[in-house]
Design an enzyme around this catalytic site. Structure first.
Site, PDB file in Angstrom:
ATOM      1  N   GLY A 208       0.785  -1.227   0.000  1.00 44.24           N
ATOM      2  CA  GLY A 208       0.000   0.000   0.000  1.00 44.24           C
ATOM      3  C   GLY A 208       0.811   1.267   0.000  1.00 44.24           C
ATOM      4  CB  SER A 234       4.139 -10.889  -4.638  1.00 42.35           C
ATOM      5  OG  SER A 234       4.128  -9.587  -4.073  1.00 42.35           O
ATOM      6  NE  ARG A 235       6.846 -12.044 -12.300  1.00 44.53           N
ATOM      7  CZ  ARG A 235       8.057 -11.640 -12.703  1.00 44.53           C
ATOM      8  NH1 ARG A 235       8.350 -10.338 -12.684  1.00 44.53           N
ATOM      9  NH2 ARG A 235       8.955 -12.508 -13.121  1.00 44.53           N
ATOM     10  CB  THR A 238      -3.559  -3.290  -6.557  1.00 47.52           C
ATOM     11  OG1 THR A 238      -2.984  -3.205  -5.242  1.00 47.52           O
ATOM     12  CG2 THR A 238      -4.590  -4.396  -6.576  1.00 47.52           C
ATOM     13  CB  SER A 239       1.750  -1.812  -6.202  1.00 46.15           C
ATOM     14  OG  SER A 239       2.536  -2.944  -6.522  1.00 46.15           O
ATOM     15  CB  THR A 243       9.810  -7.149  -3.783  1.00 42.55           C
ATOM     16  OG1 THR A 243       9.372  -6.251  -2.765  1.00 42.55           O
ATOM     17  CG2 THR A 243      11.286  -7.460  -3.559  1.00 42.55           C
ATOM     18  CG  ASP A 296      -5.538  -7.666   0.520  1.00 48.74           C
ATOM     19  OD1 ASP A 296      -5.563  -8.860   0.857  1.00 48.74           O
ATOM     20  OD2 ASP A 296      -4.486  -7.002   0.467  1.00 48.74           O
TER      21      ASP A 296
END
Length: 533
Positions: A208, A234-235, A238-239, A243, A296
């Site tokens: 977030g 994770s890929r 929603t961003s 990383t 989520d």
């Protein structure tokens, strides 16, 4: 002749038992179509992770089996089976004897030249009874969660059924024991690693907060000090970047579980994409639907995070929870509730978990987007004078928490000193380069071809930054699918700015994406808000 009563004495096989039964060749007496009537064709259609098969509307398979659009079907190719969603094609895209496959279905089946497919209705998913039970507000036990998650990981749920499960578990509808059961079921759905040693550390951020790319720096510091940190990330969900997306700008991240073992044995740590090692695969399926729904839930978030830490073999985990009005966790009350649930469930499952409530009012670092965040990471590790100070300090804080939790230091001040010395001495950079080399070699992030500054018409102080809309602007500019795209912050929260000074600069790989992002920014002029004296 067998009577009806005698036939009832032999129970029908369950869906799970059917999946384990030896493959039988179909025949016309059971309503199946001959193999030559179902030639496979790769259509090149990307349906995400959803397996989709396409049949012509006049296909004899549809008429014989009674298939209609959105039917759940089972494809049989040699000794392989795949459950998929059927889409019906009108026109001449497919011949009546062809079955078209989406990209994900093609990869999953991996058909050889001239192999044919035949069809049947997908097996009945008996665990849906437990989903319905949850919809009506009943608690599920461990065995029921195991059945549901096993079927989710086996791709036996449709998108609608997955959405129903997610909705039934959202908004506090999972009790604490249920979160533990769901976590355990997710762990059991995939691979699990075990490492020598009593302390295996990890770090995670609930997300977030754009640009909060502390993981590569924390892993480098921790492993330079001798700790073991097998980090899977994770890929983007929603961003503008996850990383794994950022790390991929610096080294390969899709390396598989055996390569992961070798990297960790060689360097003490890794930073790879979790999807390449099959940890908690049911969670990856659920995330795809959560992203579409914009849901989520707290319990599912905890199960998602902890299941992947347990599967990776971690024993001591630090979890960063940014708190801010436009972060994922918006209030102190939400943060306290989430923190307590993470720690209780972690303890229930044998994890040592420490949560850190951090400032989530503004992005971290300057870059937002895979390559731009990678440039920030390298600047901090290289001790560049222009490196973003907030990313450096947040990384040191989290590294110190890992060091203290692992028992390398007993006092916070000593843990922070160890982290700072490791970074300032260059040991963290050396360690990071070693990890990159072990994962396949260091890469140099590029720079987007098109850049456009967004300026202020006011003079004053930056009073607010909308994390969500700033992230949306970076995504509209192309991030993360265009890895060089995103934006760079030119003014930080609390800083003074002059009239016509840039607040942030959009980066895009195409003029069209740049224009798309600029149009959004023009409709939201207060993404970075400037207060006048």
């Amino acid at each position: 002749m067998t009577s009806l009563a005698s036939r009832r004495q032999t129970p029908l096989p369950t869906a799970h038992q059917r999946m384990q039964m030896p493959l039988e060749q179909p025949d016309d007496s059971r309503g199946h179509i001959e193999q030559e009537n179902s030639r496979l064709r790769r259509l090149g259609i990307d349906t995400g992770d959803e397996h989709v098969v396409f049949l012509q509307s006049d296909s004899p398979i549809c008429s014989s089996e009674g298939f209609i659009a959105r039917s759940r079907v089972e494809l049989h190719v040699a000794d392989r089976r795949l459950v998929a969603t059927l889409e019906v094609v009108h026109g001449d895209l497919l011949a009546v004897d062809e079955a078209g496959l989406s990209e994900s279905a093609w990869r999953a089946l991996a058909p050889k030249p001239n192999e044919r497919a035949y069809f049947s209705h997908a097996p009945t998913v008996e665990s849906l009874a437990f989903v319905r039970r949850k919809i009506y507000g009943h608690e599920l036990d461990s065995a029921q969660f195991q059945a549901v998650v096993s079927d989710i990981a086996g791709r036996r749920y449709s998108g609608i059924e997955l959405a129903a499960f997610i909705a039934a578990c959202a908004n506090g509808r999972l009790s604490e024991p249920e979160v533990g059961y769901l976590t355990q079921a997710m762990v059991a759905s995939g691979s699990r690693l075990h490492w020598p040693g009593a302390v295996i550390v990890d770090k995670h951020c609930v997300g977030g907060l754009p640009g909060n790319r502390t993981t590569p720096i924390v892993v480098s510091i921790a492993t330079a000090l001798g700790l073991v940190m097998p980090k899977t990330s994770s890929r983007a969900i929603t961003s503008p970047a996850g990383t794994a997306d950022t790390m991929e700008m610096l080294a390969p991240v899709d390396i598989g579980i055996e390569a992961m073992r070798r990297v960790v044995e060689r360097t003490g740590g890794c930073i790879i994409w979790g999807g390449s090692v099959n940890f908690s695969p049911a969670d990856d399926v659920l995330i795809r639907i959560e992203r579409a729904l914009g849901v989520d839930g707290e319990g599912q978030l905890v199960a998602s995070v902890l299941s992947k830490k347990i599967a990776a073999g971690s024993t001591h985990v630090v979890i960063d929870i940014p708190v801010g009005p436009t972060a994922k966790v918006r209030s102190q009350q939400e943060a306290d509730s989430l923190s307590a649930l993470i720690q209780r469930v972690g303890s229930r499952l044998g994890l040592q978990v420490r949560t850190v409530l951090s400032d989530g009012r503004a992005p971290v670092g300057r870059g937002i987007g895979p390559a731009l965040e990678a440039h920030d990471v390298m600047a901090v590790l290289a001790r560049d004078k222009t490196a973003p100070a907030d990313l450096r300090e947040r990384s040191l804080l989290l590294a110190a928490q890992v060091i203290e939790l692992a028992g390398l230091a007993t006092l916070p001040i000593d843990a922070m000193a160890m982290a700072r010395n490791t970074l300032d001495s260059g040991k963290a950079l050396t360690q990071f380069l070693a990890i990159c080399e072990a994962q396949g070699g260091l890469r140099t992030p590029g720079v987007a071809a098109f850049q456009h500054p967004v300026t202020t018409s006011l003079e004053g102080r930056v009073t607010c930054i909308d994390n969500r809309r700033l992230a949306q602007a970076a995504k509209l500019a192309g991030a993360p699918h265009s890895p060089l795209a995103g934006l760079t912050l030119d003014a930080s929260l609390g800083s003074r700015v002059s009239k016509d000074q840039p607040l942030f600069t959009l980066h895009a790989q195409t003029q069209g994406e740049l224009a798309y992002a600029l149009e959004f920014v023009s409709r939201h002029p207060n993404i970075v808000e400037v207060g006048t004296p």
